[in-house]
Structure formats: structure tokens, C-alpha cells
Design a protein around this motif. Structure first.
Motif, PDB file in Angstrom:
ATOM      1  N   ALA A   1       0.738  -1.294   0.071  1.00 46.86           N
ATOM      2  CA  ALA A   1       0.053  -0.184   0.103  1.00 46.86           C
ATOM      3  C   ALA A   1       0.856   1.284  -0.025  1.00 46.86           C
ATOM      4  CB  ALA A   1      -0.934  -0.119   1.203  1.00 46.86           C
ATOM      5  N   ILE A   2       1.937   1.250   0.840  1.00 49.08           N
ATOM      6  CA  ILE A   2       2.778   2.443   0.851  1.00 49.08           C
ATOM      7  C   ILE A   2       3.491   2.705  -0.653  1.00 49.08           C
ATOM      8  CG2 ILE A   2       5.119   3.278   1.578  1.00 49.08           C
ATOM      9  CD1 ILE A   2       4.578   1.663   4.431  1.00 49.08           C
ATOM     10  N   GLU A   3       3.974   1.661  -1.378  1.00 50.76           N
ATOM     11  CA  GLU A   3       4.594   1.666  -2.721  1.00 50.76           C
ATOM     12  C   GLU A   3       3.526   2.316  -3.663  1.00 50.76           C
ATOM     13  OE1 GLU A   3       6.855  -0.801  -6.083  1.00 50.76           O
ATOM     14  OE2 GLU A   3       5.828  -2.143  -4.270  1.00 50.76           O
ATOM     15  N   ARG A   4       2.316   1.756  -3.502  1.00 50.62           N
ATOM     16  CA  ARG A   4       1.087   2.178  -4.293  1.00 50.62           C
ATOM     17  C   ARG A   4       0.958   3.541  -4.053  1.00 50.62           C
ATOM     18  NH1 ARG A   4      -5.065  -0.040  -5.004  1.00 50.62           N
ATOM     19  NH2 ARG A   4      -5.459   1.177  -6.697  1.00 50.62           N
ATOM     20  N   MET A   5       0.810   4.176  -2.627  1.00 49.16           N
ATOM     21  CA  MET A   5       0.586   5.233  -2.558  1.00 49.16           C
ATOM     22  C   MET A   5       1.702   6.389  -2.929  1.00 49.16           C
ATOM     23  SD  MET A   5      -1.344   7.621  -1.239  1.00 49.16           S
ATOM     24  CE  MET A   5      -2.611   7.032  -0.283  1.00 49.16           C
ATOM     25  N   LEU A   6       2.865   6.062  -2.956  1.00 52.82           N
ATOM     26  CA  LEU A   6       3.963   6.827  -3.315  1.00 52.82           C
ATOM     27  C   LEU A   6       3.713   6.993  -5.035  1.00 52.82           C
ATOM     28  CD1 LEU A   6       6.951   5.510  -1.457  1.00 52.82           C
ATOM     29  CD2 LEU A   6       6.073   7.782  -1.223  1.00 52.82           C
TER      30      LEU A   6
END
Length: 337
Positions: free
Chosen positions: A193-198
Motif C-alpha cells: 500500500a505504501i509503494e502504491r501510494m507513493l
């Protein structure tokens, strides 16, 4: 901290957004960077940043999008650890009320909007992404590779946290508000989720770098855990082998030459190769045998020694009363003078 700076620099360098998205980002940066202040009945817009690139972006956006001049002041602040950090304050004194109305942070009745304006939350996806980008530029944090993963934005109030959580849902990401040390925060902990949000915010290069470094850190951590596990196994194996060698040595002392050849050979291998595993002992046997076979022979050797020692002890116990009785009867057997 260097990676966080890189993320914010990459986000602040985005210049191909449509005006609606740029306005959503500017509004979010003002809301999460500070907001509105009332000084002598005059509304002042003020926002503080830890990134010079972010501060310059907002200063230019306020001029280009809304026609107001904003001043930027650099402030040095000490941290509890004794270090000094730089902060950049963007402030609009003249025209603050007009800017607040233009950004939607004041509604038409001139009431303060605590979260984000509805036209941003209900706007198109580009506006939603820009709102998250602005919030992160204002007060976002990202975990260092190798540590527990998190992407976090500190929010000025619960309404702002809820607005950001709603915006994340529109992007297909679950972000939960939480309260920590009297501050409201919105946090992502799942690495995917963090990678996608970035990436959605507009920092694909930093996302790849963060993911790569996180994977490297996890690989190193796994290797260290395996190495520690192997060391522990080796220590246990060495201890067990030393104890087995001592038992075999004692068995040889008890049995002497009265040992079957196959058991004697297995015991001798254990004594000659004290650090070897059972599998290695089996390969050293002539002819080679399995580790189960070598373990069985050593076990029977020790059992034979225990059985022999118990038999000797029992025999000694039975012989001792008989000797005492004979010794007591001997004076009575002597003829009287």
C-alpha cells in the motif's frame, strides 16, 4: 531522512498537473502545513514545511493560481536530541481572507473548514491524488529501509484525518486515523500500500528506491536470522556430541574388552571425531552406514554399559552381607583353649 527528502523533492517537481489538481495540492498543503490564523481580526494564511522545495512550490502556486504574494521565512529549531533543523514558513498577510475563500478553507458563510473542502474530496481522481501529495509534502513521514514499514501524515485535527482517509479510499487504499501523543495521524503500514501510494502521489522513482532498499534490508535480516539459527544449531550439536563422547568413554571404561566389534567400532568413531554429526560418522564407518544405524549402535553400547554397571552393583550388594556374616562367625569357629 535522505530518502524522505528525495520523495518530497520528486513530488514538488511535478509541473504537468491541471489547475484543479494544483489548487487541490495547494489547499492541502496549507491545511496540513498550518492553516489559518486570526491576528487582530485579520486572517493570515500560514504553513510550515521541512522541505525547501515544498515551500517554494506553495509560494509559486499562491502567486500563479490565486494572485497573492507570499513571503518565505527560514527558521532554525533545535530538536530534543540537540540537533538543529531548518523549517520554511510560507505566510500571506495581505489578502489572507481572500486566499482562504479561494482555496475553500473558508466557506461562503466564512466558516472555517476543518477538514478538506468538499469539492476536493468529491473531485476527480487527479484532485484526490493532489490532496494526498499536498498533505504528505506538508507533514508526511516515511520509514527508513530495514525498519518497520510506515507512511504517515500528521494531521491538524480529526476532521482533516478523516478527510484524508476518505481520499485514500477513493484511491483504493485503506488508511486508518490514529491518535499518538495528542496528535492525529493517518498511517499506512502495508508495504504494498505504501509503494502504491507513493506512485499515486507522483513519486515512482522514490517508490522503487524505497521498495528496493526495504527488500535488501529484509534479505539481510533474514540472512542474519538464519545465521543465528545455524550458529545455535551448531552449538547444540557440538554440545550433544561432546556429551555423547563422554558417555562412550565411560562405557569403554566399564566394559573393557568385552564389547561387540560393531558397537566398539561405532563408539571409537564417536571418540575419534568428537565434532562430527551422526551422518558424518555414518559416512566414516567401514563400510559406510546410515546415521540411524550409527546412532543405534552407540545407543546399544551405552545401554550395554549401563546394564553391566547395574549388574555389577547388584552383585556387589548381594556379596557384601554374606562376607559380613562369615566374618562374624569366624571367632566362634576357633577351638577353646
Amino acid at each position: 531522512m535522505a530518502l524522505l527528502d528525495d520523495v518530497k523533492s520528486e513530488l514538488a517537481a511535478i509541473d504537468n498537473e491541471l489547475p484543479a489538481a494544483r489548487k487541490a495540492q495547494a489547499t492541502s498543503m496549507i491545511r496540513f502545513g498550518g492553516g489559518l490564523r486570526l491576528v487582530q481580526r485579520q486572517i493570515i494564511v500560514q504553513a510550515q514545511f521541512d522541505s525547501l522545495d515544498a515551500a517554494q512550490w506553495l509560494q509559486n502556486a499562491i502567486r500563479d493560481l490565486y494572485g497573492h504574494e507570499a513571503t518565505m521565512t527560514q527558521v532554525s529549531r533545535p530538536t530534543p536530541s540537540g540537533a538543529v533543523v531548518q523549517r520554511y514558513v510560507i505566510q500571506v498577510d495581505r489578502g489572507g481572507a481572500a486566499l482562504a475563500l479561494q482555496t475553500g478553507l473558508l466557506d461562503r458563510r466564512k466558516h472555517l473548514v476543518l477538514g478538506l473542502p468538499a469539492e476536493i474530496i468529491n473531485g476527480n481522481i487527479a484532485q484526490v491524488k493532489a490532496a494526498w501529495r499536498g498533505a504528505f509534502l506538508a507533514h508526511g513521514a516515511l520509514s527508513d529501509p530495514g525498519k518497520a514499514s510506515f507512511l504517515e501524515v500528521t494531521c491538524p485535527c480529526n476532521e482533516a484525518a478523516l478527510a484524508l482517509a476518505g481520499a485514500a479510499r477513493r484511491l483504493g487504499i485503506t488508511a486508518k486515523p490514529r491518535q499518538l501523543r495528542s496528535s492525529e495521524r493517518i498511517t499506512l503500514k502495508d508495504p504494498d500500500a505504501i509503494e502504491r501510494m507513493l506512485i499515486l502521489m507522483g513519486a515512482p522513482h522514490s517508490a522503487r528506491e524505497w521498495t528496493g532498499k526495504r527488500s535488501d534490508g529484509e534479505a539481510r535480516g533474514k540472512a542474519n536470522r538464519l545465521a543465528n539459527f545455524d550458529d545455535a544449531n551448531m552449538r547444540r550439536s557440538a554440545k550433544a556430541a561432546a556429551e555423547a563422547s563422554e558417555k562412550v568413554r565411560r562405557a569403554f571404561e566399564i566394559l573393557g574388552d568385552d564389547i561387540p566389534d560393531n558397537l566398539k567400532a561405532a563408539g571409537q568413531l564417536r571418540l575419534d571425531h568428537g565434532d562430527a554429526s551422526l551422518e558424518e560418522l555414518g559416512r566414516l564407518a567401514d563400510p559406510p552406514i546410515t546415521k540411524d544405524a550409527i546412532a543405534g549402535r552407540i545407543r546399544r553400547l551405552l545401554q550395554l554399559a549401563d546394564k553391566t554397571e547395574k549388574a555389577r552393583a547388584q552383585k556387589a550388594t548381594q556379596d557384601k552381607p554374606q562376607s559380613s556374616t562369615q566374618a562374624a562367625a569366624e571367632p566362634d569357629a576357633q577351638p577353646a583353649e
